[in-house]
Design a protein around this motif. Structure first.
Motif, PDB file in Angstrom:
ATOM      1  N   ILE A  43       0.772  -1.308   0.073  1.00 33.03           N
ATOM      2  CA  ILE A  43      -0.011  -0.055  -0.081  1.00 33.03           C
ATOM      3  C   ILE A  43       0.890   1.349  -0.073  1.00 33.03           C
ATOM      4  N   HIS A  44       1.860   1.222   0.698  1.00 27.17           N
ATOM      5  CA  HIS A  44       2.687   2.550   0.791  1.00 27.17           C
ATOM      6  C   HIS A  44       3.348   3.018  -0.454  1.00 27.17           C
ATOM      7  N   ASN A  45       3.635   1.902  -1.207  1.00 23.82           N
ATOM      8  CA  ASN A  45       4.139   2.142  -2.619  1.00 23.82           C
ATOM      9  C   ASN A  45       3.164   3.234  -3.645  1.00 23.82           C
ATOM     10  N   PHE A  46       2.262   2.735  -3.446  1.00 34.78           N
ATOM     11  CA  PHE A  46       1.025   3.523  -3.889  1.00 34.78           C
ATOM     12  C   PHE A  46       0.643   4.867  -3.519  1.00 34.78           C
ATOM     13  N   ILE A  47       0.854   5.034  -1.990  1.00 33.64           N
ATOM     14  CA  ILE A  47       0.611   6.367  -1.637  1.00 33.64           C
ATOM     15  C   ILE A  47       1.507   7.142  -1.812  1.00 33.64           C
ATOM     16  N   GLU A  71     -13.720  -4.141   4.235  1.00 32.74           N
ATOM     17  CA  GLU A  71     -12.465  -3.986   3.711  1.00 32.74           C
ATOM     18  C   GLU A  71     -11.477  -2.970   4.126  1.00 32.74           C
ATOM     19  N   LEU A  72     -12.172  -1.759   4.509  1.00 29.83           N
ATOM     20  CA  LEU A  72     -11.189  -0.876   5.322  1.00 29.83           C
ATOM     21  C   LEU A  72     -10.591  -1.417   6.567  1.00 29.83           C
ATOM     22  N   LYS A  73     -11.504  -2.120   7.357  1.00 31.49           N
ATOM     23  CA  LYS A  73     -11.070  -2.473   8.648  1.00 31.49           C
ATOM     24  C   LYS A  73      -9.754  -3.517   8.496  1.00 31.49           C
ATOM     25  N   ALA A  74      -9.842  -4.337   7.313  1.00 33.18           N
ATOM     26  CA  ALA A  74      -8.881  -5.386   6.853  1.00 33.18           C
ATOM     27  C   ALA A  74      -7.556  -4.474   6.550  1.00 33.18           C
ATOM     28  N   LEU A  75      -7.580  -3.403   5.864  1.00 35.03           N
ATOM     29  CA  LEU A  75      -6.401  -2.617   5.652  1.00 35.03           C
ATOM     30  C   LEU A  75      -5.864  -2.064   6.927  1.00 35.03           C
ATOM     31  N   HIS A  76      -6.495  -1.403   7.767  1.00 33.50           N
ATOM     32  CA  HIS A  76      -6.264  -0.890   8.839  1.00 33.50           C
ATOM     33  C   HIS A  76      -5.674  -1.804   9.872  1.00 33.50           C
ATOM     34  N   GLU A  77      -6.277  -2.988   9.768  1.00 29.49           N
ATOM     35  CA  GLU A  77      -5.681  -3.863  10.695  1.00 29.49           C
ATOM     36  C   GLU A  77      -4.294  -4.308  10.424  1.00 29.49           C
ATOM     37  N   HIS A  78      -4.098  -4.503   8.985  1.00 30.21           N
ATOM     38  CA  HIS A  78      -2.554  -4.841   8.522  1.00 30.21           C
ATOM     39  C   HIS A  78      -1.632  -3.682   8.543  1.00 30.21           C
ATOM     40  N   PHE A  79      -2.142  -2.536   8.276  1.00 33.06           N
ATOM     41  CA  PHE A  79      -1.293  -1.328   8.055  1.00 33.06           C
ATOM     42  C   PHE A  79      -2.035   0.043   9.174  1.00 33.06           C
ATOM     43  N   GLU A  80      -1.511  -0.454  10.409  1.00 33.92           N
ATOM     44  CA  GLU A  80      -1.720   0.458  11.427  1.00 33.92           C
ATOM     45  C   GLU A  80      -1.695   1.994  11.266  1.00 33.92           C
ATOM     46  N   THR A  87      -8.112   7.087   3.826  1.00 35.33           N
ATOM     47  CA  THR A  87      -8.619   5.874   3.186  1.00 35.33           C
ATOM     48  C   THR A  87     -10.162   5.805   3.108  1.00 35.33           C
ATOM     49  N   ILE A  88     -10.675   6.764   3.851  1.00 39.91           N
ATOM     50  CA  ILE A  88     -12.123   6.840   3.836  1.00 39.91           C
ATOM     51  C   ILE A  88     -12.339   7.485   2.446  1.00 39.91           C
ATOM     52  N   GLN A  89     -11.522   8.459   1.834  1.00 44.95           N
ATOM     53  CA  GLN A  89     -11.573   8.887   0.451  1.00 44.95           C
ATOM     54  C   GLN A  89     -11.649   8.053  -0.503  1.00 44.95           C
ATOM     55  N   TRP A  90     -10.625   6.905  -0.343  1.00 41.57           N
ATOM     56  CA  TRP A  90     -10.602   5.844  -1.306  1.00 41.57           C
ATOM     57  C   TRP A  90     -11.854   5.224  -1.335  1.00 41.57           C
ATOM     58  N   ALA A  91     -12.649   5.066  -0.485  1.00 44.69           N
ATOM     59  CA  ALA A  91     -13.981   4.301  -0.270  1.00 44.69           C
ATOM     60  C   ALA A  91     -15.013   4.994  -0.764  1.00 44.69           C
ATOM     61  N   THR A  92     -14.726   6.299  -0.830  1.00 43.09           N
ATOM     62  CA  THR A  92     -16.174   7.304  -1.336  1.00 43.09           C
ATOM     63  C   THR A  92     -15.604   8.163  -2.462  1.00 43.09           C
ATOM     64  N   ILE A  93     -15.299   9.445  -2.301  1.00 41.39           N
ATOM     65  CA  ILE A  93     -14.941  10.091  -3.515  1.00 41.39           C
ATOM     66  C   ILE A  93     -14.220   9.621  -4.619  1.00 41.39           C
ATOM     67  N   ASN A  94     -12.903   8.807  -4.232  1.00 40.29           N
ATOM     68  CA  ASN A  94     -12.278   8.293  -5.141  1.00 40.29           C
ATOM     69  C   ASN A  94     -12.980   7.228  -6.153  1.00 40.29           C
ATOM     70  N   GLY A  95     -13.776   6.273  -5.324  1.00 42.15           N
ATOM     71  CA  GLY A  95     -14.519   5.456  -6.129  1.00 42.15           C
ATOM     72  C   GLY A  95     -15.576   6.113  -7.013  1.00 42.15           C
ATOM     73  N   ALA A  96     -16.074   7.019  -6.512  1.00 40.89           N
ATOM     74  CA  ALA A  96     -17.241   7.759  -7.276  1.00 40.89           C
ATOM     75  C   ALA A  96     -16.374   8.420  -8.627  1.00 40.89           C
ATOM     76  N   VAL A  97     -15.429   8.993  -8.406  1.00 39.35           N
ATOM     77  CA  VAL A  97     -14.354   9.499  -9.755  1.00 39.35           C
ATOM     78  C   VAL A  97     -14.155   8.403 -10.548  1.00 39.35           C
ATOM     79  N   MET A 125     -10.287   8.565  15.998  1.00 37.91           N
ATOM     80  CA  MET A 125     -10.213   8.493  14.373  1.00 37.91           C
ATOM     81  C   MET A 125      -9.283   7.034  14.028  1.00 37.91           C
ATOM     82  N   ARG A 126      -9.410   5.836  14.944  1.00 39.68           N
ATOM     83  CA  ARG A 126      -8.984   4.602  14.353  1.00 39.68           C
ATOM     84  C   ARG A 126     -10.336   3.894  14.133  1.00 39.68           C
ATOM     85  N   LEU A 127      -9.813   3.269  13.050  1.00 40.46           N
ATOM     86  CA  LEU A 127     -10.800   2.035  12.492  1.00 40.46           C
ATOM     87  C   LEU A 127     -10.355   0.800  12.825  1.00 40.46           C
ATOM     88  N   THR A 128     -11.195   0.064  13.800  1.00 40.82           N
ATOM     89  CA  THR A 128     -11.075  -1.218  14.592  1.00 40.82           C
ATOM     90  C   THR A 128     -12.313  -2.066  14.184  1.00 40.82           C
TER      91      THR A 128
END
Length: 137
Positions: A43-47, A71-80, A87-97, A125-128
């Motif tokens: 993930i960090h390579n993309f970021i 899906e977001l929970k899984a990401l945050h579990e593995h990339f704390e 990441t909420i932008q990835w799931a909302t506005i980025n997806g819509a675009v 602001m932590r997703l668990t």
């Protein structure tokens, strides 16, 4: 162009795509990746490369739910160290675009009709795993 899964995408691949000057969006489906390959994209390579990311669920053939929150929970579990606001932008506005529906969905703006959900159980602001969704609109 939407590229999905990306578990083997390298820095060299990201550089190649950047040099091709194509409109590419990278779709992450972390639960499907873990189910199919037992691995997640770097993930960090993309970021760090400033690449546009979106969240997907793949399908019920490789996932036990079609929940973007899971899906977001899984990401945050593995990339704390991931930033929830990013990441909420990835799931909302980025997806819509990426789907070219940003004129109707993806953000709270006059004239749009997004679904509105409350994330219950967020702390600092932590997703668990404790976070649940309550649909508001």
């Amino acid at each position: 162009m939407l590229l999905v899964h990306n578990t083997y995408t390298s820095l060299k691949d990201l550089d190649f795509v950047e040099r091709m000057d194509r409109d590419v969006v990278w779709c992450l489906c972390p639960k499907a990746n873990l189910y199919i390959e037992g691995a997640l994209p770097k993930i960090h390579n993309f970021i760090n490369a400033g690449q546009p990311l979106v969240i997907g669920t793949d399908s019920l053939a490789s996932n036990d739910t079609l929940s973007v929150l899971e899906e977001l929970k899984a990401l945050h579990e593995h990339f704390e160290d991931l930033d929830f606001l990013q990441t909420i932008q990835w799931a909302t506005i980025n997806g819509a675009v990426a789907l070219n529906i940003q004129d109707k969905y993806g953000s709270l703006e006059v004239g749009k009709k997004p679904g509105v959900v409350l994330l219950q159980g967020m702390e600092h602001m932590r997703l668990t795993d404790k976070v649940k969704i309550k649909r508001l609109a």
